[in-house]
Design a protein around this motif. Structure first.
Motif, PDB file in Angstrom:
ATOM      1  N   HIS A 113      37.422  41.045  42.844  1.00 19.55           N
ATOM      2  CA  HIS A 113      37.904  39.895  42.063  1.00 19.55           C
ATOM      3  C   HIS A 113      36.899  38.758  42.201  1.00 19.55           C
ATOM      4  O   HIS A 113      35.963  38.845  42.993  1.00 19.55           O
ATOM      5  CB  HIS A 113      39.303  39.477  42.530  1.00 19.55           C
ATOM      6  CG  HIS A 113      39.321  39.001  43.941  1.00 19.55           C
ATOM      7  ND1 HIS A 113      39.603  39.831  45.002  1.00 19.55           N
ATOM      8  CD2 HIS A 113      39.019  37.797  44.488  1.00 19.55           C
ATOM      9  CE1 HIS A 113      39.505  39.156  46.126  1.00 19.55           C
ATOM     10  NE2 HIS A 113      39.145  37.911  45.841  1.00 19.55           N
ATOM     11  N   HIS A 115      35.888  34.394  42.158  1.00 22.62           N
ATOM     12  CA  HIS A 115      36.259  32.990  42.330  1.00 22.62           C
ATOM     13  C   HIS A 115      35.241  32.140  41.588  1.00 22.62           C
ATOM     14  O   HIS A 115      34.041  32.372  41.680  1.00 22.62           O
ATOM     15  CB  HIS A 115      36.260  32.605  43.809  1.00 22.62           C
ATOM     16  CG  HIS A 115      37.263  33.375  44.618  1.00 22.62           C
ATOM     17  ND1 HIS A 115      38.539  32.906  44.858  1.00 22.62           N
ATOM     18  CD2 HIS A 115      37.182  34.591  45.202  1.00 22.62           C
ATOM     19  CE1 HIS A 115      39.199  33.807  45.583  1.00 22.62           C
ATOM     20  NE2 HIS A 115      38.404  34.845  45.808  1.00 22.62           N
ATOM     21  N   HIS A 132      34.211  38.924  45.122  1.00 20.33           N
ATOM     22  CA  HIS A 132      34.702  39.524  46.371  1.00 20.33           C
ATOM     23  C   HIS A 132      34.933  41.014  46.193  1.00 20.33           C
ATOM     24  O   HIS A 132      35.755  41.423  45.374  1.00 20.33           O
ATOM     25  CB  HIS A 132      35.988  38.833  46.821  1.00 20.33           C
ATOM     26  CG  HIS A 132      35.744  37.478  47.411  1.00 20.33           C
ATOM     27  ND1 HIS A 132      36.730  36.545  47.615  1.00 20.33           N
ATOM     28  CD2 HIS A 132      34.580  36.923  47.852  1.00 20.33           C
ATOM     29  CE1 HIS A 132      36.181  35.463  48.165  1.00 20.33           C
ATOM     30  NE2 HIS A 132      34.886  35.669  48.300  1.00 20.33           N
TER      31      HIS A 132
END
Ligand SMILES: *[C@@H]1O[C@H](CO)[C@@H](O)[C@H](O)[C@H]1NC(C)=O
Ligand SMILES: [Zn+2]
Length: 305
Positions: A113, A115, A132
């Motif tokens: 995922h 950020h 990540h």
């Protein structure tokens, strides 16, 4: 019997409801909006993530090299979901495993995922994007169980720097974003159109920081061995802005989803450099001393003759 079912159903609703209660301040609307307290370990933990990674404050480490297995396989059945906190990819066809380095045991990729902006900073510098790659220790049957153990999870945090050069791997993720952007599509996984190899996201890991920390979202479990490569990869701001359009509520866009920096609390942050980097540094030093010698001999010549 019915009563139990109802209680179970209610507690399930309460639990899933709770997961929507945590969130991020909308810094695009108000840059002074404070980061909220998420409760539990997130507030009282002593080994929380993210942190600022300093080259100068880090301890020098030497470990066997990291071993990546199947990271260069083209994944054709990836699924993408907007979970209201991020964009997450899962459904890896081949088991991707990571071992070596400071890791004891084998870790398998569970999900990836992102950020926007970065959560970790390097030498106080924030980056526009952090991906990540979340791995579970094979000792444990699933990620929630792994989160209960200090050696349960390894996350590779890949940082991207601002560039004019679009990142092709991030671009192939963006191609499927329209399918999950809207609130109506939240928590509905869709197939990723382009095939993608995880190694496209990080072409190599030459040197990296590693430290013991936590998940950066609730429950903030202190189960994570972090690996943050020192090399960063290009992405354009236009590409990052695509992620800022995903909705977590009707008409509300997730403009940022990074957690604020946490206290280091005197934890060991280790900087591991590959032999290649070290020989490059040694070569520089060598050239520097050769240069100094040359200069010295020039000066000496001048005075002698
Ligand atoms: C994880 O594994 C444990 C042990 O097998 C099991 O009790 C638990 O329900 C699993 N959790 C999830 C979310 O699958
Ligand atoms: Zn994350």
């Amino acid at each position: 019997m019915h009563f139990i079912a109802v209680v179970l159903a209610c507690s399930f609703v309460a639990l899933s409801g709770a997961s929507h209660e945590w969130g991020y301040p909308d810094l695009d609307s108000n840059q002074d909006e404070p980061f909220p307290n998420w409760g539990g370990l997130c507030d009282i933990g002593k080994k929380q993530s993210p942190i600022n990674l300093h080259v100068k404050g880090a301890l020098k480490g030497e470990f066997p090299s990291l071993e990546f297995k199947n990271f260069d396989e083209h994944q054709k059945k990836l699924e993408m979901v907007n979970n209201g906190h991020s964009i997450q990819l899962s459904g890896f066809e081949h088991e991707l495993s990571l071992s070596g380095g400071a890791l004891l045991g084998d870790f398998v990729v569970e999900q990836i995922h992102m950020h926007w902006w970065s959560e970790h900073t390097i030498n106080d510098i924030r980056y526009p994007l952090e991906v990540h790659i979340v791995h579970r220790n094979k000792l444990y049957p699933n990620i929630s169980m792994a989160a209960d153990f200090p050696d349960g999870i390894t996350v590779i945090g890949v940082l991207y720097h601002v560039s004019n050069q679009p990142n092709p791997a991030i671009g192939s993720i963006i191609k499927s974003l329209d399918d999950v952007k809207k609130y109506s599509a939240m928590n509905k996984p869709t197939k990723v159109k382009d095939s993608l190899a995880v190694s496209d996201l990080l072409s190599s890991v030459d040197g990296y920081f590693t430290y013991a920390g936590s998940l950066t979202t609730p429950t903030c479990a202190e189960a994570v061995t972090w690996i943050v490569p020192t090399e960063t990869f290009p992405v354009t701001l236009d590409q990052v802005n695509e992620f800022k359009e995903i909705e977590y509520d009707e008409g509300k866009q997730l403009h940022n989803n990074y957690r604020e920096l946490q206290r280091e609390n005197n934890r060991a942050v280790v900087l591991v450099q590959t032999s290649q980097q070290k020989s490059a540094a040694a070569l520089q030093l060598h050239c520097l001393s050769l240069g100094a010698l040359l200069l010295l001999s020039l000066v000496a010549n001048k005075f002698l003759f």
